[in-house]
Design a protein around this motif. Structure first.
Motif, PDB file in Angstrom:
ATOM      1  N   ILE A 101      -9.601  17.023   1.486  1.00 16.69           N
ATOM      2  CA  ILE A 101      -9.475  17.841   0.273  1.00 16.69           C
ATOM      3  C   ILE A 101      -7.989  18.117   0.014  1.00 16.69           C
ATOM      4  CG2 ILE A 101     -11.730  18.961   0.515  1.00 16.69           C
ATOM      5  CD1 ILE A 101     -10.333  21.402   1.632  1.00 16.69           C
ATOM      6  N   ARG A 102      -7.680  18.490  -1.207  1.00 19.26           N
ATOM      7  CA  ARG A 102      -6.309  18.878  -1.558  1.00 19.26           C
ATOM      8  C   ARG A 102      -6.358  20.283  -2.157  1.00 19.26           C
ATOM      9  NH1 ARG A 102      -1.505  15.608  -4.510  1.00 19.26           N
ATOM     10  NH2 ARG A 102      -1.353  14.904  -2.345  1.00 19.26           N
ATOM     11  N   THR A 104      -4.172  22.978  -4.186  1.00  9.69           N
ATOM     12  CA  THR A 104      -2.991  23.070  -5.053  1.00  9.69           C
ATOM     13  C   THR A 104      -2.849  24.500  -5.550  1.00  9.69           C
ATOM     14  OG1 THR A 104      -3.289  20.782  -5.778  1.00  9.69           O
ATOM     15  CG2 THR A 104      -1.843  22.176  -7.110  1.00  9.69           C
ATOM     16  N   LYS A 116      -6.528  25.442  -7.148  1.00 10.33           N
ATOM     17  CA  LYS A 116      -7.573  24.436  -7.263  1.00 10.33           C
ATOM     18  C   LYS A 116      -7.766  23.763  -5.907  1.00 10.33           C
ATOM     19  CE  LYS A 116      -7.076  23.194 -12.170  1.00 10.33           C
ATOM     20  NZ  LYS A 116      -6.845  22.078 -13.144  1.00 10.33           N
ATOM     21  N   TRP A 118      -9.341  20.130  -4.688  1.00 10.58           N
ATOM     22  CA  TRP A 118      -9.797  18.855  -5.211  1.00 10.58           C
ATOM     23  C   TRP A 118     -10.318  17.976  -4.075  1.00 10.58           C
ATOM     24  CZ3 TRP A 118      -9.449  17.965 -10.489  1.00 10.58           C
ATOM     25  CH2 TRP A 118      -8.693  18.883 -11.217  1.00 10.58           C
ATOM     26  N   THR A 119     -11.212  17.061  -4.435  1.00  6.11           N
ATOM     27  CA  THR A 119     -11.733  16.076  -3.500  1.00  6.11           C
ATOM     28  C   THR A 119     -11.227  14.694  -3.917  1.00  6.11           C
ATOM     29  OG1 THR A 119     -13.719  15.695  -4.812  1.00  6.11           O
ATOM     30  CG2 THR A 119     -13.811  17.466  -3.194  1.00  6.11           C
ATOM     31  N   LYS A 122     -11.979  13.423  -7.332  1.00  6.70           N
ATOM     32  CA  LYS A 122     -11.511  14.297  -8.419  1.00  6.70           C
ATOM     33  C   LYS A 122     -12.450  15.460  -8.713  1.00  6.70           C
ATOM     34  CE  LYS A 122      -8.008  11.571  -8.931  1.00  6.70           C
ATOM     35  NZ  LYS A 122      -6.684  11.977  -8.381  1.00  6.70           N
ATOM     36  N   SER A 124     -13.882  19.209  -8.265  1.00  4.81           N
ATOM     37  CA  SER A 124     -13.267  20.499  -7.920  1.00  4.81           C
ATOM     38  C   SER A 124     -14.353  21.489  -7.515  1.00  4.81           C
ATOM     39  CB  SER A 124     -12.469  21.047  -9.107  1.00  4.81           C
ATOM     40  OG  SER A 124     -13.337  21.277 -10.219  1.00  4.81           O
TER      41      SER A 124
END
Length: 383
Positions: A101-102, A104, A116, A118-119, A122, A124
């Motif tokens: 995951i990201r 931000t 957010k 993100w995977t 894309k 969320s």
């Protein structure tokens, strides 16, 4: 077209990448971390942004609450600061893991914050901060923050780290249930003791059984009838004496009837002997004693009832006392179980222990009394 399965979050993650722009002293930085490494060497001269890198990681995960009041997160005249963290599951810490995951975090110069998660595909997540809060301490641990925590907060972190929170909470619930049951018993015990104290203790000679007034009345009536019968027998005896005397006078006056009179005298003497035996065999029923017992029967019955009630309340209080003591023993046993679970908990450093009341002790003294060096040593071991 097959329906896409929702992304499943892992239980724990590893940091595999960091990028930050215009955050604190950082104009732009990008770092890739080795997933197999257990530590990262971050070096540089003073003022080159080492602390800003650390704060960027913390801020991305924790938000504004991890910054100091004096911190100005957006670098110089920039419009916004952006921090991005790449996280991969601890059991699959690859940069191309499908479950990565990201995170931000964006901060505007006007003080606006956004987040957010993100995977790779894309997608969320709603409520991203709630997701981070749910495993914030699983992702990272700040030894200096642990040292500054209050004792109860330190105990909570330590119990979570040891992995014994679930059995501890179950045992505490069990202890509370027993405690509540003992509270009810003690309330009944207190009421029973109050009733017992309100009663006057019975005297030593107080009767333990009540007397039946109707039975006693029948006994008195029977005794009276017996006395009347006995009086009739005694009167018959007196009549025989009187007849005997009259017969002797007749003998003196009536010589011609001497033989008949003597025979009668002998008969009467014989009857007298039999009657005497009957009189001597008579037993009076003790009427005065019964009459006196009837006069005191009601008072004796009152004392008997009071003694019986005192005995019943005394026995009830004793039973409740025994029940309370048994529940206290059960509570002590649960406390021993909690102490045993905490004693057997796997803690990160020798000499560290969690007591049954949730207090952390290090080297046999409260953690709050440990030196700064000892508290930092424990915190680093936990990290």
């Amino acid at each position: 077209m097959a329906e896409k399965k929702p992304h499943q979050l892992a239980d724990s993650y590893r940091l595999i990448g960091l990028s930050a722009e215009n955050f604190l002293r950082l104009k732009a930085v990008r770092i890739a971390f080795d997933p197999a490494a257990h530590a990262v060497d971050l070096s540089g001269e003073n003022g080159q942004g080492k602390s800003s890198v650390i704060k960027a990681i913390w801020t991305a995960l924790g938000g504004a609450k991890v910054l100091q009041r004096e911190d100005e997160p957006v670098h110089e005249d920039a419009d916004k600061a952006v921090i991005a963290l790449d996280l991969a599951p601890a059991d699959d810490a690859r940069s191309n893991s499908p479950r990565r995951i990201r995170v931000t975090r964006t901060i505007t110069a006007e003080g606006g914050w956004s987040l957010k998660i993100w995977t790779p595909d894309k997608g969320s997540f709603p409520s991203p901060q709630a997701i981070l809060d749910a495993f914030f301490h699983t992702l990272c641990f700040d030894p200096s923050e642990f040292v500054r925590m209050k004792p109860e907060a330190q105990a909570k972190v330590m119990i979570d780290l040891a992995g014994v929170r679930e059995p501890i909470e179950a045992l505490k619930a069990k202890r509370q249930a027993i405690y509540d049951e003992r509270t009810d018993v003690n309330r009944d015990l207190k009421a029973a003791q109050a009733r017992l104290e309100a009663l006057e203790p019975p005297s030593v000679d107080a009767p333990r059984e009540e007397v039946s007034l109707s039975d006693l009345t029948r006994q008195i009536e029977s005794a009276r009838e017996q006395e009347r019968a006995n009086d009739a027998v005694r009167q018959s005896m007196q009549d025989l004496y009187r007849d005997h005397a009259a017969a002797k006078e007749d003998v003196a006056r009536l010589e011609q009837e001497l033989a008949e009179a003597r025979a009668r005298v002998e008969t009467l003497v014989a009857q007298g002997r039999e009657q005497r035996k009957a009189v001597e065999a008579l037993v009076d029923p003790g009427l005065p004693v019964l009459v006196n017992k009837l006069a005191t029967a009601e008072a004796d019955n009152t004392r008997a009832r009071a003694a019986r009630r005192h005995q019943e309340e005394e026995q009830a209080a004793l039973r409740l006392q025994q029940s309370s003591e048994a529940l206290t023993t059960r509570i002590d046993a649960v406390n021993d179980e909690i102490a045993q679970v905490l004693l057997s908990a796997r803690l990160p450093i020798e000499g560290l222990a969690i007591t049954e009341d949730g207090t952390i002790r290090y080297k046999e003294k409260p953690f709050a009394q440990a030196s700064d060096a000892e508290r930092l040593e424990v915190s680093l071991a936990m990290g």
